[in-house]
Design an enzyme around this catalytic site. Structure first.
Site, short mmCIF file in Angstrom:
data_model
loop_
_atom_site.label_atom_id
_atom_site.label_comp_id
_atom_site.label_asym_id
_atom_site.label_seq_id
_atom_site.Cartn_x
_atom_site.Cartn_y
_atom_site.Cartn_z
N ASP A 34 4.66 -12.82 -5.93
CA ASP A 34 5.64 -12.28 -6.87
C ASP A 34 6.92 -11.82 -6.21
OD1 ASP A 34 4.85 -8.79 -7.06
OD2 ASP A 34 4.06 -10.24 -5.61
N ARG A 56 12.42 -22.26 -4.49
CA ARG A 56 11.39 -21.27 -4.80
C ARG A 56 10.26 -21.94 -5.56
NH1 ARG A 56 16.12 -18.24 -5.82
NH2 ARG A 56 15.93 -18.42 -8.08
N LYS A 147 1.58 -5.89 -12.14
CA LYS A 147 1.73 -5.13 -10.91
C LYS A 147 3.04 -4.36 -10.93
CE LYS A 147 3.78 -5.60 -7.08
NZ LYS A 147 4.47 -6.35 -6.02
N GLU A 188 0.40 0.25 -7.42
CA GLU A 188 0.77 0.12 -6.00
C GLU A 188 1.67 1.26 -5.52
OE1 GLU A 188 2.59 -3.61 -4.92
OE2 GLU A 188 2.93 -3.00 -2.84
N GLU A 190 2.96 2.22 -2.42
CA GLU A 190 3.03 1.84 -1.01
C GLU A 190 3.71 2.90 -0.16
OE1 GLU A 190 4.91 -1.92 0.02
OE2 GLU A 190 4.52 -1.57 2.17
N LYS A 230 -3.63 -0.89 -5.46
CA LYS A 230 -3.09 -1.69 -4.36
C LYS A 230 -2.40 -0.74 -3.39
CE LYS A 230 0.05 -5.51 -3.19
NZ LYS A 230 0.53 -6.85 -3.55
N SER A 301 -4.67 -7.97 -1.50
CA SER A 301 -3.61 -8.44 -2.38
C SER A 301 -2.45 -8.71 -1.44
CB SER A 301 -3.22 -7.41 -3.44
OG SER A 301 -2.11 -7.90 -4.19
N TYR A 363 -11.76 12.67 11.11
CA TYR A 363 -10.75 12.15 10.20
C TYR A 363 -10.38 13.14 9.11
CZ TYR A 363 -11.31 7.78 12.64
OH TYR A 363 -11.33 6.84 13.62
#
Lengths: 363, 381
Positions: A34, A56, A147, A188, A190, A230, A301, A363
């Protein structure tokens, strides 16, 4: 906070949950194809190809004409809006090509990042205006998942409280709207790998961000079983002098997720960020071999980590198309093994049982 | 996110200052807390909640016409704690009330030692009861934070390894309110943070009362909202989840709800709510019994452990009345009934141990296979 006003019917919930399960069926992950026009420009420039609509289309065709070997590796493909309405050389729509082999169609629905005034270079993501109508149309046009990408970064002063809450909120609004239209939202948030922070710092920030994301999901009445996450893997910053093993990345990642992602979330499909194809696969494999209990499916992904070799093999030349497609199939198969913890590469020198995961208390 | 901005000393390599944001627990402290939590909820084990306050014990003793004095309270706890050592197969932890922590058995041994000698972990109720929230419809928060750190340090010295703090919410037309949820979540997180600093595993108890005529769905909805707020607060307060336990209500209909729900429906609603809110890092969920009878609480717990959904935490009991009611009734305040009371207690403990593994089958009930079919309801929770 007292009464529940109906959001989704039982049938709607069932549909969303089943779609999510199909996308992340065992051995399968997502091809993120995408890239926006601007992102494709960067990719194509690296192989000396002009960024035209035709180029593309040609590159996406290389990916989508992969043979049946990818049917057991790819559960869903994320499309950019333009690509959703393009066709192969034979005049077959890309949507039909993908759908006919039982792969789910997804679409990127956000409209890119915009700055948050008063922060140190932080952003939120726009695209909510008319999103409901757009989702309805995408559903008609074959999409069954969506997404939306938010971006955070780590620095001396980031991410700020505002960036965390604002991005969490916009992700929740997006999710809520998608579900109303039978579209599974891929969420997502990120956290960029830019910086010299170490693994611990990334883990800490990832935990704070994901806790905020799921609180926002709860506040917005999002049906978690009908969503996918994601996230970034937990890694050190690109300029961090310390190197970490795949097992350390795996432990930090799984620990962060176990502390924040409710078991009801159907699947976690990692983004590859700046990782190389092999790095991303090795990490995904280590994640799936982590000895901590993992209540969600853990898969991929990937964008660049599935397409980089194919792009390099193609270089815009028609005669390289078959070779390019083979490169993509190869990465798809590798990641299919990795998301089952069965990938043994040159880097994975030890047997799964011999890899040192260490004590999780650190951790 | 608050962050100190500091000029790095030239000798420090880049990146080393930003390793961890203001560390709260060392790996050794984390390990100790995680190990304690795992011991309490070891397979087949749960918690005996014997922490009734003086006032609450008064209510219990009144039912069997026993005077509420210190000796009688000591006597009854002695009956429970002096049960056969095999009780440790089903009891992983006992929650004490402050007074009881410093009482002795008939043999002259301090109660914490009696319990510890059986390999059972000792816990302590540390909250100081509820206080009204002004401007709400009769909602409360819970007090007890003042000097809590010092109290925890002392309790740790005196043999405790875990603590308990109870918050209370209720369901009605206007409840729980946003304030009720946020305030109780926050105070639970403060308590949890302080406990961990002192080596005590905090049991986090956000009880939603079963009073009312609301149905199962309503309770599930409220439980999800409350638990989402609790875990956000725990994250905000940097609580180490692997070193905590949750003590929630099961998801049930209100007491005056005209519709009746099966144990399988209760179980599905409960596990669904937990899956949507409780991170997998939490080692165990120990249900309170609330107003349920002993048998009801056991049957529901067993059904919960048979729900065909993935359950990443232990699901066990932290029962007060549901472990003690028969024992209390058998005792009647008479020394001659001590053995009968202990037998009654051990019986319930064993049953709940089985329930915590999904293996409790009351005689005359259907076998597991036929029970499974009751879960595949058409209702999507």
């Amino acid at each position: 906070m007292t009464h529940q006003f109906p959001t989704l019917s039982e049938a709607q919930k069932r549909e969303l949950h089943e779609t999510a399960l199909r996308i992340v069926s065992p051995g399968k992950g997502i091809l993120a194809a995408d890239e926006s026009v601007g992102s494709m420009a960067k990719r194509l420039a690296q192989v000396g190809v002009e960024n035209t609509e035709e180029n593309r289309r040609q590159f996406r065709q290389i990916l989508f004409s992969a043979d049946d070997r990818i049917n057991s590796c790819i559960g869903g493909v994320i499309f950019f809006h333009e690509t959703l309405y393009q066709h192969s050389d034979n005049g077959v729509s890309f949507v039909k090509m993908i759908k006919d082999r039982g792969i789910m169609i997804g679409v990127k629905v956000d409209k890119g990042v915009v700055p948050l005034a008063g922060t140190s270079g932080e952003t939120t993501t726009q695209g909510l205006d008319g999103l409901s109508e757009r989702c309805a149309q995408y559903k008609k046009d074959g999409a069954i998942f969506a997404k939306w990408r938010c971006v955070l970064k780590i620095s001396d002063v980031n991410p700020s409280k505002l960036a965390i809450t604002e991005n969490a909120n916009v992700l929740a609004r997006y999710s809520s709207i998608c579900q109303q239209h039978g579209i599974v939202p891929v969420i997502e948030p990120e956290i960029l790998p830019d910086g010299d922070h170490d693994l611990k710092r990334c883990q800490y920030v990832t935990e704070k961000v994901l806790a905020a994301v799921y609180k926002a999901m709860s506040d917005h009445h999002v049906y978690l079983e009908g969503t996918l996450l994601k996230p970034n893997m937990v890694t050190p910053g690109h300029s961090c002098p310390t190197k970490y093993s795949p097992e350390e990345v795996s432990m930090a990642t799984i620990t962060a997720l176990r502390r924040t992602v409710p078991p009801a979330v159907t699947g976690v499909a990692f983004l590859s960020g700046g990782q190389s194809e092999e790095e991303a696969s090795v990490h995904l494999n280590a994640i799936n071999n982590c000895p901590l209990a993992k209540p969600w499916i853990l898969t991929f992904s990937f964008g660049r980590a599935l397409q980089a070799s194919a792009l390099r093999a193609w270089r815009g030349h028609k005669e390289n198309e078959k070779a390019a497609t083979e490169q993509f199939i190869k990465r798809a198969e590798v990641n299919s093994l990795a998301c089952q913890g069965k990938y043994t590469s040159g880097d994975n020198y030890a047997e799964p049982g011999q890899r040192i995961y260490g004590s999780y208390h650190a951790y | 996110m608050p962050y100190r901005v500091q000029t790095p000393p030239l000798s420090v390599p880049p990146g080393q200052l930003m390793t961890h944001q203001f560390p709260s627990l060392s790996p050794e402290q984390k390990k100790e807390l995680a190990d304690i939590a795992q011991r309490i909820v070891a397979p087949g084990k749960g918690i005996l909640a014997a922490d009734e306050s003086t006032g609450t014990m008064g209510k219990r003793l009144q039912k069997i016409n026993v005077e509420n004095n210190e000796e009688n309270r000591r006597c009854f706890r002695d009956i429970l704690f002096s049960s056969d050592a095999s009780i440790s197969n089903c009891v992983g932890g006992v929650i004490f009330f402050h007074e009881t922590l410093y009482q002795k058995s008939d043999n002259g041994k301090f109660f914490p030692q009696v319990v510890k000698d059986k390999g059972i972990v000792v816990g302590i109720k540390v909250d100081k009861g509820t206080a009204g929230l002004n401007g709400t419809d009769g909602e409360t928060t819970t007090q007890g934070l003042d000097g809590l750190s010092e109290r925890c340090a002392q309790y740790k010295k005196d043999g405790c390894d875990f603590a308990k703090w109870r918050c209370v919410l209720k369901i009605s037309d206007g409840c729980p309110s946003a304030l009720g949820i946020a305030e109780n979540a926050n105070v639970l997180a403060r308590y949890a943070s302080i406990c961990q600093q002192n080596g005590l595993v905090p049991i986090v108890e956000p009880e939603i009362l079963p009073d009312g005529d609301h149905d199962l769905q309503r309770c599930q909805y409220v439980t999800e909202k409350v638990l989402a707020a609790v875990y956000k607060a725990l994250s905000d307060h940097h609580v180490y989840l692997e070193g905590t336990l949750l003590k929630p209500n099961m998801v049930t209909a209100g007491h005056s709800c005209p519709k009746k729900f099966t144990p399988q429906e209760v179980a599905m609603a409960t596990v669904t709510a937990l899956r949507r809110t409780v991170p997998a890092a939490v080692p165990g969920i120990c249900f309170l019994s609330g107003g349920q009878s002993e048998e009801e609480a056991s049957i529901n717990l067993s059904a919960i452990n048979q729900v065909p959904l993935h359950r990443p935490w232990k699901l066990t009991f932290s029962y007060g009345r549901a472990l003690q009611a028969s024992a209390l009734a058998a005792w009647q305040g008479k020394a001659a009934n001590k053995k009968a009371a202990q037998d009654a207690f051990c019986t319930r403990a064993k049953i709940n141990g089985l329930a915590a593994k999904g293996e409790y089958k009351p005689s005359g009930s259907a076998d597991q296979a036929s029970m499974q079919s009751l879960y595949t309801a058409s209702y999507v929770y």
